[in-house]
Design a protein around this motif. Structure first.
Motif, PDB file in Angstrom:
ATOM      1  N   ASP A  39       0.828  -1.214   0.000  1.00 50.02           N
ATOM      2  CA  ASP A  39       0.000   0.000   0.000  1.00 50.02           C
ATOM      3  C   ASP A  39       0.855   1.253   0.000  1.00 50.02           C
ATOM      4  OD1 ASP A  39      -2.259  -1.546   0.011  1.00 50.02           O
ATOM      5  OD2 ASP A  39      -2.515  -1.459   2.199  1.00 50.02           O
ATOM      6  N   GLN A  40       1.943   1.221   0.776  1.00 46.28           N
ATOM      7  CA  GLN A  40       2.838   2.376   0.826  1.00 46.28           C
ATOM      8  C   GLN A  40       3.512   2.599  -0.522  1.00 46.28           C
ATOM      9  OE1 GLN A  40       5.341   1.135   4.030  1.00 46.28           O
ATOM     10  NE2 GLN A  40       4.037   2.033   5.655  1.00 46.28           N
ATOM     11  N   ILE A  41       3.962   1.500  -1.125  1.00 46.23           N
ATOM     12  CA  ILE A  41       4.621   1.611  -2.447  1.00 46.23           C
ATOM     13  C   ILE A  41       3.639   2.108  -3.495  1.00 46.23           C
ATOM     14  CG2 ILE A  41       5.772   0.305  -4.269  1.00 46.23           C
ATOM     15  CD1 ILE A  41       6.825  -1.578  -2.079  1.00 46.23           C
ATOM     16  N   GLN A  42       2.444   1.545  -3.485  1.00 41.66           N
ATOM     17  CA  GLN A  42       1.451   1.931  -4.488  1.00 41.66           C
ATOM     18  C   GLN A  42       1.036   3.385  -4.322  1.00 41.66           C
ATOM     19  OE1 GLN A  42       0.600  -0.230  -6.977  1.00 41.66           O
ATOM     20  NE2 GLN A  42      -0.307   1.630  -7.886  1.00 41.66           N
ATOM     21  N   PHE A  43       0.984   3.852  -3.060  1.00 43.35           N
ATOM     22  CA  PHE A  43       0.616   5.242  -2.808  1.00 43.35           C
ATOM     23  C   PHE A  43       1.611   6.190  -3.471  1.00 43.35           C
ATOM     24  CE2 PHE A  43       1.158   9.064  -0.170  1.00 43.35           C
ATOM     25  CZ  PHE A  43      -0.130   9.609  -0.242  1.00 43.35           C
ATOM     26  N   VAL A  44       2.889   5.873  -3.383  1.00 40.42           N
ATOM     27  CA  VAL A  44       3.912   6.725  -3.978  1.00 40.42           C
ATOM     28  C   VAL A  44       3.906   6.588  -5.495  1.00 40.42           C
ATOM     29  CG1 VAL A  44       6.382   7.219  -4.083  1.00 40.42           C
ATOM     30  CG2 VAL A  44       5.311   6.644  -1.899  1.00 40.42           C
ATOM     31  N   LEU A  45       3.710   5.337  -6.016  1.00 37.55           N
ATOM     32  CA  LEU A  45       3.665   5.142  -7.470  1.00 37.55           C
ATOM     33  C   LEU A  45       2.515   5.910  -8.106  1.00 37.55           C
ATOM     34  CD1 LEU A  45       4.464   1.310  -7.697  1.00 37.55           C
ATOM     35  CD2 LEU A  45       5.972   3.208  -8.323  1.00 37.55           C
ATOM     36  N   ASN A  46       1.470   6.124  -7.325  1.00 33.93           N
ATOM     37  CA  ASN A  46       0.313   6.871  -7.836  1.00 33.93           C
ATOM     38  C   ASN A  46       0.529   8.379  -7.766  1.00 33.93           C
ATOM     39  OD1 ASN A  46      -1.041   4.499  -8.390  1.00 33.93           O
ATOM     40  ND2 ASN A  46      -2.135   4.472  -6.408  1.00 33.93           N
ATOM     41  N   GLY A  47       1.743   8.799  -7.360  1.00 32.62           N
ATOM     42  CA  GLY A  47       2.055  10.229  -7.348  1.00 32.62           C
ATOM     43  C   GLY A  47       2.017  10.878  -5.982  1.00 32.62           C
ATOM     44  N   GLY A  48       1.768  10.133  -4.947  1.00 32.61           N
ATOM     45  CA  GLY A  48       1.726  10.701  -3.600  1.00 32.61           C
ATOM     46  C   GLY A  48       3.104  10.782  -2.957  1.00 32.61           C
TER      47      GLY A  48
END
Length: 459
Positions: free
Chosen positions: A103-112
């Motif tokens: 979830d943390q990785i995906q949050f950053v990959l989504n631009g966060g």
């Protein structure tokens, strides 16, 4: 067990300093924790952006090189994840991988921009537990860069520095405390030595001190106590000497005339004369003993005190009538001006007061002299004024006449059988009744005794 006050003061002060330093350290850490964390977070974001900017300006596709170079940054751990959520390679100190959740990785990959702790961080909220995740793109592929400070070495050095500072502060503080404690304890040692001398009977001690604090007040109190004890000791010595003198005089007479009576050739007239002297001296000893016991009892805090209301003017008349043989034999003129006054007091004790005062007036008033007794009530007091036409009392001796065994005219007092205790007993009884007594003797002669007693005495 620590018996020295100096050691106790030093240990107490050092323990207080140590506790204060420890509490100050934890309090400062608590107060500035959020500020330190915010500052670390801001610095991590800046560092992460610089890493990404450096890679983008290098116009290279070597993402692993970027991770390798970023991992070499001093005191930082860097981890890059691709768009599939897989780590490019673990980088940083000892190549320890930053384990992030999907979830943390995906949050950053989504631009966060991720701000928080990596998975499994034991020290939540601490700067060394903080991690920043920044998104960036390479050839239209999304990546996530996570950067975390590795300040264990700095923390270790900071701890060593802090311990060194605390030790230096403790050593210097202890030195100053030891000096200050010696300054504080020194006057106490002087006071202790002074009290030891007082306990041994040396009342001449005087502790020098210019301090105005509690120790200075204590020093002044001890000096005053030593002075008062010295005065009392001198009074005790004078008292013993006076008692010895008063007892020795009649005993000498009794002894001498008793030996004289052993002479068988002594005629009857002289024998009777000697026996009369022995009887008088025996009575004198008896009176002295009674007065000493009376004075001692009056000075005792729990001396019997039985107050009640009675007519003071009637008491004065009764005492004067009882003394009539004395003043009549000297053909004295008695002037009475007695108002009707009732007081609350111990009648027996006050009867002793009037007997002593009137006897003194009769004794020291010449033949055909005048004695005046006045009584009136004024405000809340009964005022008795007794005036005689005797030779008076020197002004320099007025303050001493209430002292035990003090005699104004010693030769005359001895010849009249006085012991010098009468006025002392009077003063003590007046004090017990919460009254006041004053003696006035003008240079032209005569003496006035003004005695004030409260109308409502103590119960």
């Amino acid at each position: 067990m620590i018996k020295s006050l100096y050691v106790r003061v030093v240990i107490t002060f050092i323990a207080t300093v140590m506790l204060s330093l420890i509490l100050a350290f934890f309090l400062a850490t608590l107060l500035y924790k959020n500020q330190i964390t915010a500052l670390a977070e801001k610095q991590l974001i800046v560092s992460g952006k610089q890493i990404i900017q450096s890679y983008q300006q290098s116009q290279t596709d070597d993402l692993e090189g970027l991770a390798q170079d970023a991992g070499l940054l001093l005191n930082y751990r860097v981890q890059i994840y691709d768009d599939k959520g897989e780590a490019v390679r673990p980088q940083g100190v000892n190549n320890q991988k930053l384990i992030m959740t999907k979830d943390q990785i995906q949050f950053v990959l989504n631009g966060g921009v991720y701000r928080g702790e990596p998975h499994g961080t034991p020290n939540k909220g601490a700067p060394e537990g903080l991690i920043i995740g920044l998104p960036f793109k390479v050839n239209n592929s999304s990546y996530a860069l996570f950067i975390k400070p590795d300040i264990s070495e700095i923390t270790k050095q900071f701890g060593q520095l802090l311990r060194t500072v605390l030790i230096i502060v403790l050593i210097i503080g202890s030195l100053f405390i030891a000096i200050a404690a010696r300054y504080l304890v020194k006057p106490l040692r002087q006071l202790t030595e002074a009290t030891r001398k007082l306990a041994k009977g040396d009342f001449s001690v005087h502790v020098q001190s210019k301090r105005k604090d509690e120790i200075g007040i204590l020093t002044t109190s001890i000096n005053d106590m030593a002075q008062e004890l010295g005065r009392l000791d001198q009074m005790r010595q004078d008292f013993v000497a006076n008692v010895s003198h008063e007892i020795q005089s009649p005993l000498t007479s009794i002894k001498g005339f008793s030996k004289a009576l052993q002479n068988k050739a002594l005629d009857e007239v002289k024998r009777i004369h000697y026996l009369t002297i022995i009887e008088e001296e025996s009575e004198r000893l008896s009176r002295l003993s009674e007065n000493l016991l009376k004075l001692s009892s009056l000075q005792y805090e729990h001396h019997p005190f039985h107050p009640h209301y009675y007519r003071l003017d009637e008491q004065l008349r009764g005492v004067l009538i009882a003394c009539e043989p004395l003043w009549a034999s000297k053909q004295l003129q008695i002037d009475l001006e007695l108002g009707e006054v009732s007081i609350q007091g111990d009648e027996d004790q006050l009867n002793q007061v009037w007997l002593n005062l009137i006897h003194n007036s009769i004794k020291f008033t010449p033949d055909k002299g005048v004695i005046s007794i006045k009584l009136k009530a004024k405000s809340s007091n009964a005022i008795v004024t007794l005036t005689d036409s005797g030779m008076g009392i020197p002004a320099e001796e007025l303050d001493d006449i209430f002292k035990p065994f003090y005699k104004v005219d010693k030769a005359r007092s001895d010849s009249s059988g006085g012991s010098g205790l009468g006025l002392s007993i009077v003063k003590r009884i007046v004090d017990i009744h919460q009254g006041d007594i004053e003696v006035v003797s003008p240079p032209e002669g005569g003496t006035s005794i003004i005695l004030k007693l409260p109308l409502e005495g103590k119960m």
